[in-house]
Write a protein that holds these residues in place. Structure first.
Motif, PDB file in Angstrom:
ATOM      1  N   SER A 144       0.792  -1.235   0.000  1.00  0.00           N
ATOM      2  CA  SER A 144       0.000   0.000   0.000  1.00  0.00           C
ATOM      3  C   SER A 144       0.819   1.277   0.000  1.00  0.00           C
ATOM      4  O   SER A 144       0.241   2.377  -0.051  1.00  0.00           O
ATOM      5  N   LEU A 145       2.132   1.189   0.043  1.00  0.00           N
ATOM      6  CA  LEU A 145       2.930   2.398  -0.180  1.00  0.00           C
ATOM      7  C   LEU A 145       2.796   2.865  -1.628  1.00  0.00           C
ATOM      8  O   LEU A 145       3.355   3.892  -2.013  1.00  0.00           O
ATOM      9  N   THR A 146       2.024   2.118  -2.403  1.00  0.00           N
ATOM     10  CA  THR A 146       1.622   2.557  -3.744  1.00  0.00           C
ATOM     11  C   THR A 146       0.700   3.774  -3.660  1.00  0.00           C
ATOM     12  O   THR A 146       0.761   4.673  -4.504  1.00  0.00           O
ATOM     13  N   LYS A 147      -0.147   3.811  -2.663  1.00  0.00           N
ATOM     14  CA  LYS A 147      -1.171   4.865  -2.559  1.00  0.00           C
ATOM     15  C   LYS A 147      -0.577   6.275  -2.534  1.00  0.00           C
ATOM     16  O   LYS A 147      -1.107   7.178  -3.196  1.00  0.00           O
ATOM     17  N   PRO A 148       0.506   6.527  -1.766  1.00  0.00           N
ATOM     18  CA  PRO A 148       1.088   7.877  -1.809  1.00  0.00           C
ATOM     19  C   PRO A 148       1.588   8.282  -3.196  1.00  0.00           C
ATOM     20  O   PRO A 148       1.562   9.476  -3.533  1.00  0.00           O
ATOM     21  N   ILE A 149       2.020   7.315  -4.010  1.00  0.00           N
ATOM     22  CA  ILE A 149       2.422   7.631  -5.381  1.00  0.00           C
ATOM     23  C   ILE A 149       1.210   8.115  -6.171  1.00  0.00           C
ATOM     24  O   ILE A 149       1.259   9.136  -6.874  1.00  0.00           O
ATOM     25  N   THR A 150       0.100   7.388  -6.054  1.00  0.00           N
ATOM     26  CA  THR A 150      -1.134   7.791  -6.737  1.00  0.00           C
ATOM     27  C   THR A 150      -1.590   9.167  -6.256  1.00  0.00           C
ATOM     28  O   THR A 150      -2.021  10.004  -7.057  1.00  0.00           O
ATOM     29  N   ALA A 151      -1.476   9.386  -4.958  1.00  0.00           N
ATOM     30  CA  ALA A 151      -1.866  10.693  -4.407  1.00  0.00           C
ATOM     31  C   ALA A 151      -0.990  11.805  -4.979  1.00  0.00           C
ATOM     32  O   ALA A 151      -1.492  12.877  -5.351  1.00  0.00           O
ATOM     33  N   TYR A 152       0.324  11.549  -5.080  1.00  0.00           N
ATOM     34  CA  TYR A 152       1.252  12.565  -5.593  1.00  0.00           C
ATOM     35  C   TYR A 152       0.962  12.877  -7.054  1.00  0.00           C
ATOM     36  O   TYR A 152       0.978  14.044  -7.476  1.00  0.00           O
ATOM     37  N   VAL A 153       0.694  11.844  -7.849  1.00  0.00           N
ATOM     38  CA  VAL A 153       0.311  12.045  -9.253  1.00  0.00           C
ATOM     39  C   VAL A 153      -0.901  12.969  -9.323  1.00  0.00           C
ATOM     40  O   VAL A 153      -0.927  13.953 -10.082  1.00  0.00           O
ATOM     41  N   THR A 154      -1.902  12.669  -8.506  1.00  0.00           N
ATOM     42  CA  THR A 154      -3.151  13.433  -8.528  1.00  0.00           C
ATOM     43  C   THR A 154      -2.942  14.871  -8.069  1.00  0.00           C
ATOM     44  O   THR A 154      -3.445  15.819  -8.685  1.00  0.00           O
ATOM     45  N   LEU A 155      -2.170  15.055  -6.994  1.00  0.00           N
ATOM     46  CA  LEU A 155      -1.944  16.398  -6.467  1.00  0.00           C
ATOM     47  C   LEU A 155      -1.113  17.255  -7.413  1.00  0.00           C
ATOM     48  O   LEU A 155      -1.282  18.475  -7.465  1.00  0.00           O
ATOM     49  N   LYS A 156      -0.229  16.618  -8.160  1.00  0.00           N
ATOM     50  CA  LYS A 156       0.506  17.375  -9.180  1.00  0.00           C
ATOM     51  C   LYS A 156      -0.441  17.852 -10.279  1.00  0.00           C
ATOM     52  O   LYS A 156      -0.321  18.982 -10.765  1.00  0.00           O
ATOM     53  N   LEU A 157      -1.367  16.998 -10.669  1.00  0.00           N
ATOM     54  CA  LEU A 157      -2.352  17.392 -11.688  1.00  0.00           C
ATOM     55  C   LEU A 157      -3.237  18.526 -11.177  1.00  0.00           C
ATOM     56  O   LEU A 157      -3.577  19.454 -11.924  1.00  0.00           O
ATOM     57  N   VAL A 158      -3.592  18.469  -9.895  1.00  0.00           N
ATOM     58  CA  VAL A 158      -4.379  19.552  -9.298  1.00  0.00           C
ATOM     59  C   VAL A 158      -3.567  20.847  -9.303  1.00  0.00           C
ATOM     60  O   VAL A 158      -4.075  21.929  -9.646  1.00  0.00           O
ATOM     61  N   SER A 159      -2.296  20.745  -8.946  1.00  0.00           N
ATOM     62  CA  SER A 159      -1.422  21.921  -8.913  1.00  0.00           C
ATOM     63  C   SER A 159      -1.263  22.543 -10.291  1.00  0.00           C
ATOM     64  O   SER A 159      -1.067  23.753 -10.417  1.00  0.00           O
ATOM     65  N   GLN A 160      -1.336  21.718 -11.315  1.00  0.00           N
ATOM     66  CA  GLN A 160      -1.223  22.204 -12.698  1.00  0.00           C
ATOM     67  C   GLN A 160      -2.540  22.731 -13.245  1.00  0.00           C
ATOM     68  O   GLN A 160      -2.607  23.182 -14.394  1.00  0.00           O
ATOM     69  N   GLY A 161      -3.604  22.678 -12.435  1.00  0.00           N
ATOM     70  CA  GLY A 161      -4.912  23.152 -12.882  1.00  0.00           C
ATOM     71  C   GLY A 161      -5.631  22.194 -13.807  1.00  0.00           C
ATOM     72  O   GLY A 161      -6.614  22.568 -14.460  1.00  0.00           O
ATOM     73  N   LYS A 162      -5.183  20.939 -13.865  1.00  0.00           N
ATOM     74  CA  LYS A 162      -5.778  19.959 -14.773  1.00  0.00           C
ATOM     75  C   LYS A 162      -6.777  19.032 -14.080  1.00  0.00           C
ATOM     76  O   LYS A 162      -7.421  18.215 -14.731  1.00  0.00           O
ATOM     77  N   TRP A 163      -6.884  19.159 -12.771  1.00  0.00           N
ATOM     78  CA  TRP A 163      -7.760  18.290 -11.992  1.00  0.00           C
ATOM     79  C   TRP A 163      -8.247  19.088 -10.793  1.00  0.00           C
ATOM     80  O   TRP A 163      -7.626  20.090 -10.423  1.00  0.00           O
ATOM     81  N   ASP A 164      -9.349  18.667 -10.199  1.00  0.00           N
ATOM     82  CA  ASP A 164      -9.935  19.418  -9.090  1.00  0.00           C
ATOM     83  C   ASP A 164     -10.198  18.478  -7.920  1.00  0.00           C
ATOM     84  O   ASP A 164     -10.797  17.417  -8.103  1.00  0.00           O
ATOM     85  N   LEU A 165      -9.737  18.875  -6.738  1.00  0.00           N
ATOM     86  CA  LEU A 165      -9.929  18.036  -5.556  1.00  0.00           C
ATOM     87  C   LEU A 165     -11.390  17.770  -5.234  1.00  0.00           C
ATOM     88  O   LEU A 165     -11.736  16.701  -4.716  1.00  0.00           O
ATOM     89  N   ASP A 166     -12.236  18.730  -5.523  1.00  0.00           N
ATOM     90  CA  ASP A 166     -13.631  18.642  -5.075  1.00  0.00           C
ATOM     91  C   ASP A 166     -14.641  18.491  -6.213  1.00  0.00           C
ATOM     92  O   ASP A 166     -15.852  18.625  -5.996  1.00  0.00           O
ATOM     93  N   GLU A 167     -14.155  18.196  -7.403  1.00  0.00           N
ATOM     94  CA  GLU A 167     -15.063  17.956  -8.532  1.00  0.00           C
ATOM     95  C   GLU A 167     -15.654  16.553  -8.422  1.00  0.00           C
ATOM     96  O   GLU A 167     -14.921  15.583  -8.170  1.00  0.00           O
TER      97      GLU A 167
END
Length: 502
Positions: free
Chosen positions: A234-257
């Motif tokens: 399950s240390l895989t999960k932080p990798i998935t989270a980091y991928v997602t948060l980078k996309l949010v930081s780039q304006g390509k994804w939304d935390l609350d959509e």
């Protein structure tokens, strides 16, 4: 004659130090004093940043022009000779050989030097150990030595003026912390006693991965190399989270959509709760899903409670997020991870899908508590929650990047460290990480992994820029966690254990 002259010169320097102490009666600096902290910072720059990483320029900047080095087995060196030896000797080929110095905890003593009441320098004494790493081999203990350093304050800048290194021993001598985790041989014995086939430890300080230790065997008869490849569950999960948060930081994804815009699982399509699912809810484990749908008697996915109202750890939630991301970007998760994490950080030994890039000769086979091997999981499809294969070096690099906020917007960094939901006293889930609150402004982000033949754990402490990785390849590897955590994280480690067990 040369050796006799060296001994005499060292004795003269030490005698001068002792004479000054006798005549002026100055005492050792308190560990909380500004001078003590300043000299210990200089020590860290000298060894952790310079010596341990072969940063010759850093060493040059830290030493005075008239620097002299006294060694009980290698004569006297001025600055020019020392730098030349450093460059062409210890640091001639860091890829094939590396020496590392470790300060023995509690051994440092700092004494101020005054002239007419004005501070002009300090004397530092202590004990340090040296370790050696050769290509393809794990780190080995080399020697211990006592040292005396004379630091002088010149134009408000601290410079190392004199360095004495003496009483070198090729054994980890008494009084220099020879217990488990201080001695490789003692650690190996401890692991054998506890039936731990392999243990990997990664130590982060000053926001950088500073040390890797690997013990035991990847499989019976094969010593585990420093670059052992581990399934980290399950240390895989932080990798998935980091991928997602980078996309949010780039304006390509939304935390609350709402995620139903991109993906709805057929099992819950008729349940209105699916419209409440967002990335924030998934990363903080508030989906209402079980950990895995196969745990249900029906084998189908369902909601155990309304999303966003309670905590329930769920791998299904991360898989739900994976499918939404893949639909939105028309890319597999492994492609997104490659583009946003693995390639930028040069994590060449990290894979979400089992493939030919994985060097099986370095792979740590999983075992049960009785020593029986498990067949390795060789997944052909990326799982956002499980089965990442990686090394301590790769995963430690990732943790440092995340802790330093690389590629993340200030808002997301704040969100990352925010309590999203409480799971027990002083413990919360944030965005992809558990948060341990020490109650004094200090805290730790953490995640663990547990599968058949896998027990792994990771901590980062953003305030102090420390961190710790623990990888094992056995069902009950968790039984050694407490000793490792308290050994390397000290008081903060004790607080982590206290929060977890109370």
């Amino acid at each position: 004659m040369k050796f006799i002259n060296l001994v005499l010169k060292i004795r003269i320097v030490l005698a001068a130090v002792l004479l000054f102490q006798t005549q002026n009666g100055f005492s050792q600096e308190n560990k909380q004093s500004e001078l003590y902290k300043t000299i210990m910072l200089q020590d860290s720059l000298l060894f952790n940043i310079s010596f341990n990483t072969c940063n010759i320029k850093q060493f040059e900047d830290l030493t005075s022009d008239d620097f002299e080095f006294f060694h009980d087995k290698d004569s006297i060196s001025d600055k020019k000779r020392f730098l030349e030896t450093f460059k062409k000797g210890l640091c001639a080929s860091p890829e094939t050989y590396q020496s590392r110095r470790e300060l023995v905890e509690g051994s440092s003593e700092i004494y101020p030097l005054y002239k007419k009441g004005v501070l002009y320098g300090a004397i530092q004494t202590g004990v340090h150990r040296f370790y050696e790493t050769s290509k393809g081999k794990s780190e080995q203990f080399a020697s211990t030595a006592k040292f005396t350093h004379v630091w002088l304050l010149k134009n408000k800048i601290w410079k190392l003026s004199r360095a004495l290194s003496y009483d070198h021993q090729t054994v980890n001598t008494p009084g220099k912390q020879t217990g488990v985790l201080d001695s490789d041989s003692e650690t190996e014995k401890w692991l054998q006693k506890n039936n731990i086939p392999a243990l990997g430890i990664g130590i982060i300080s000053e926001g950088k991965l500073k040390q890797i230790k690997v013990f035991g065997e990847t499989k019976k008869g094969t010593s585990a190399p420093y670059n052992t490849i581990w399934n980290v569950a399950s240390l895989t999960k932080p990798i998935t989270a980091y991928v997602t948060l980078k996309l949010v930081s780039q304006g390509k994804w939304d935390l609350d959509e709402p995620l139903h815009k991109y993906w709805t699982d057929p099992d819950i399509a008729n349940d209105a709760n699916h419209k409440l699912l967002t990335t924030r809810i998934i990363l903080s484990h508030q989906t209402g899903f079980p950990n895995w749908r196969y745990m249900n008697e029906s084998g189908k996915l369902d909601f155990k409670f309304k999303p966003g109202t309670k905590y329930q750890y769920s791998g299904e939630g991360f898989e739900y997020l994976r499918k939404a991301l893949e639909k939105k970007f028309n890319k597999k998760l492994e492609q997104l991870a490659d583009e946003l994490v693995f390639k930028p950080l040069k994590m060449t030994d990290s894979q979400l899908v089992w493939n030919d890039k994985i060097d099986f000769s370095r792979f740590a086979i999983g075992y049960d508590a009785k020593g029986n091997e498990y067949e390795p999981t060789k997944n052909k499809t990326a799982n956002a929650a499980d089965d990442l294969t990686t090394t301590l070096s790769d995963y430690g690099t990732f943790l440092c990047s995340l802790m330093n906020g690389d590629g993340l917007s200030p808002k997301i960094i704040q969100e990352l460290n925010t309590h999203q939901i409480q799971t027990k006293k002083d413990k919360y889930f944030g965005l992809g990480f558990e948060i341990y609150d020490f109650g004094n402004g200090e805290y730790a982000l953490s995640h663990g992994g547990a599968d058949t033949g896998v027990q792994t754990l990771a901590f980062i402490l953003p305030k102090t820029k420390e961190g710790l990785l623990i990888f094992t390849n056995v069902d009950d590897g968790y039984k050694i966690y407490e000793k490792v955590i308290t050994h390397y994280l000290g008081e903060n480690g004790k607080k982590l254990i206290e929060i977890e067990t109370k």
